[in-house]
Design a protein around this motif. Structure first.
Motif, PDB file in Angstrom:
ATOM      1  N   PRO A 138       0.818  -1.222   0.000  1.00 49.64           N
ATOM      2  CA  PRO A 138       0.000   0.000   0.000  1.00 49.64           C
ATOM      3  C   PRO A 138       0.851   1.270   0.000  1.00 49.64           C
ATOM      4  CG  PRO A 138      -0.744  -1.539   1.693  1.00 49.64           C
ATOM      5  CD  PRO A 138       0.552  -2.065   1.152  1.00 49.64           C
ATOM      6  N   GLY A 139       0.261   2.348  -0.475  1.00 47.21           N
ATOM      7  CA  GLY A 139       0.949   3.634  -0.490  1.00 47.21           C
ATOM      8  C   GLY A 139       1.759   3.809  -1.757  1.00 47.21           C
ATOM      9  N   ASP A 140       2.292   5.015  -1.932  1.00 50.78           N
ATOM     10  CA  ASP A 140       3.055   5.288  -3.143  1.00 50.78           C
ATOM     11  C   ASP A 140       4.533   5.521  -2.883  1.00 50.78           C
ATOM     12  OD1 ASP A 140       2.903   7.715  -1.896  1.00 50.78           O
ATOM     13  OD2 ASP A 140       2.013   8.791  -3.572  1.00 50.78           O
ATOM     14  N   PHE A 141       4.984   5.220  -1.668  1.00 51.10           N
ATOM     15  CA  PHE A 141       6.379   5.465  -1.332  1.00 51.10           C
ATOM     16  C   PHE A 141       7.216   4.191  -1.383  1.00 51.10           C
ATOM     17  CE2 PHE A 141       9.846   5.967   1.782  1.00 51.10           C
ATOM     18  CZ  PHE A 141      10.500   7.044   1.222  1.00 51.10           C
ATOM     19  N   TYR A 142       6.658   3.100  -0.904  1.00 51.73           N
ATOM     20  CA  TYR A 142       7.401   1.846  -0.812  1.00 51.73           C
ATOM     21  C   TYR A 142       7.111   0.961  -2.017  1.00 51.73           C
ATOM     22  CZ  TYR A 142       7.661   3.494   3.978  1.00 51.73           C
ATOM     23  OH  TYR A 142       7.852   4.255   5.094  1.00 51.73           O
ATOM     24  N   GLY A 143       8.005   0.018  -2.275  1.00 50.17           N
ATOM     25  CA  GLY A 143       7.848  -0.844  -3.440  1.00 50.17           C
ATOM     26  C   GLY A 143       7.814  -2.319  -3.108  1.00 50.17           C
ATOM     27  N   LYS A 155       3.329  -1.951   6.463  1.00 47.30           N
ATOM     28  CA  LYS A 155       3.465  -0.506   6.473  1.00 47.30           C
ATOM     29  C   LYS A 155       3.165   0.028   5.075  1.00 47.30           C
ATOM     30  CE  LYS A 155       6.562   3.178   7.851  1.00 47.30           C
ATOM     31  NZ  LYS A 155       7.760   3.493   8.620  1.00 47.30           N
ATOM     32  N   GLY A 156       2.612   1.243   5.009  1.00 45.91           N
ATOM     33  CA  GLY A 156       2.379   1.884   3.727  1.00 45.91           C
ATOM     34  C   GLY A 156       0.987   2.457   3.587  1.00 45.91           C
ATOM     35  N   GLY A 157       0.012   1.829   4.226  1.00 46.24           N
ATOM     36  CA  GLY A 157      -1.353   2.329   4.130  1.00 46.24           C
ATOM     37  C   GLY A 157      -1.592   3.511   5.062  1.00 46.24           C
ATOM     38  N   MET A 158      -2.792   4.055   5.016  1.00 48.96           N
ATOM     39  CA  MET A 158      -3.170   5.173   5.872  1.00 48.96           C
ATOM     40  C   MET A 158      -2.928   4.821   7.343  1.00 48.96           C
ATOM     41  SD  MET A 158      -4.199   7.794   4.226  1.00 48.96           S
ATOM     42  CE  MET A 158      -5.626   8.731   4.640  1.00 48.96           C
ATOM     43  N   GLY A 159      -2.302   5.743   8.064  1.00 50.55           N
ATOM     44  CA  GLY A 159      -2.096   5.570   9.490  1.00 50.55           C
ATOM     45  C   GLY A 159      -0.908   4.723   9.886  1.00 50.55           C
TER      46      GLY A 159
END
Length: 163
Positions: A138-143, A155-159
């Motif tokens: 999740p998210g746009d920072f991690y791969g 880690k990666g989603g909201m919160g």
């Protein structure tokens, strides 16, 4: 801190991964598809394992179709691996800016991934570990690459920024 999901047989928990992260060779076959083309196919990946993150796979440039990868001016800093550089991926009429990254001169523990390439699986048509299509972290920072043998929460989603 979130409650880790207990791993089942043959599974790994991202909460058992170390911090600082660890680099390890993987025997898995990694394939990346973008705009209908296989742009990477490797049986020699390295993976980075870090607490709360699904693995990130790094592929030797010899196993990547480098004609599709153009260097960009983007750079970022990882406290563990050092300075990263980025590629825009262009296949036919589709392009993803800064869709891949690499470490030209990684720190000592990560020197085995110098110039190896990682992609954001969520920006590709599909990424595979062996024959399983991965889910993007999740998210746009991690791969990170999520497969059925990896459990979180991730880690990666909201919160989750403060984990």
């Amino acid at each position: 801190m979130p409650t880790p999901i207990p791993p089942g047989p043959g599974q790994e928990s991202v909460w058992d991964y170390p911090r600082p992260p660890r680099l390890e060779a993987s025997p898995r076959r990694i394939r990346v598809v973008f705009n209908g083309e296989v742009i990477a196919d490797s049986c020699r990946p390295q993976r980075v394992l870090e607490t709360s993150h699904p693995p990130v796979y790094y592929l030797p440039p010899e196993d990547v179709q480098m004609a599709y990868f153009q260097p960009t001016t983007k750079a970022s800093f990882c406290e563990w691996k050092g300075m990263a550089a980025y590629y825009t991926i262009t296949v036919g009429n589709r392009q993803v800016e800064n869709g891949a990254w690499y470490y030209p001169e990684p720190t000592g523990p990560f020197r085995d991934i110098a110039h190896y390439i990682a992609v954001y699986p969520g920006k590709m048509d599909a990424c595979y570990v062996d024959d399983e299509q991965v889910q993007a972290q999740p998210g746009d920072f991690y791969g990170g690459w999520i497969t059925s043998d990896i459990v979180g929460p991730f880690k990666g989603g909201m919160g989750t920024w403060g984990w």
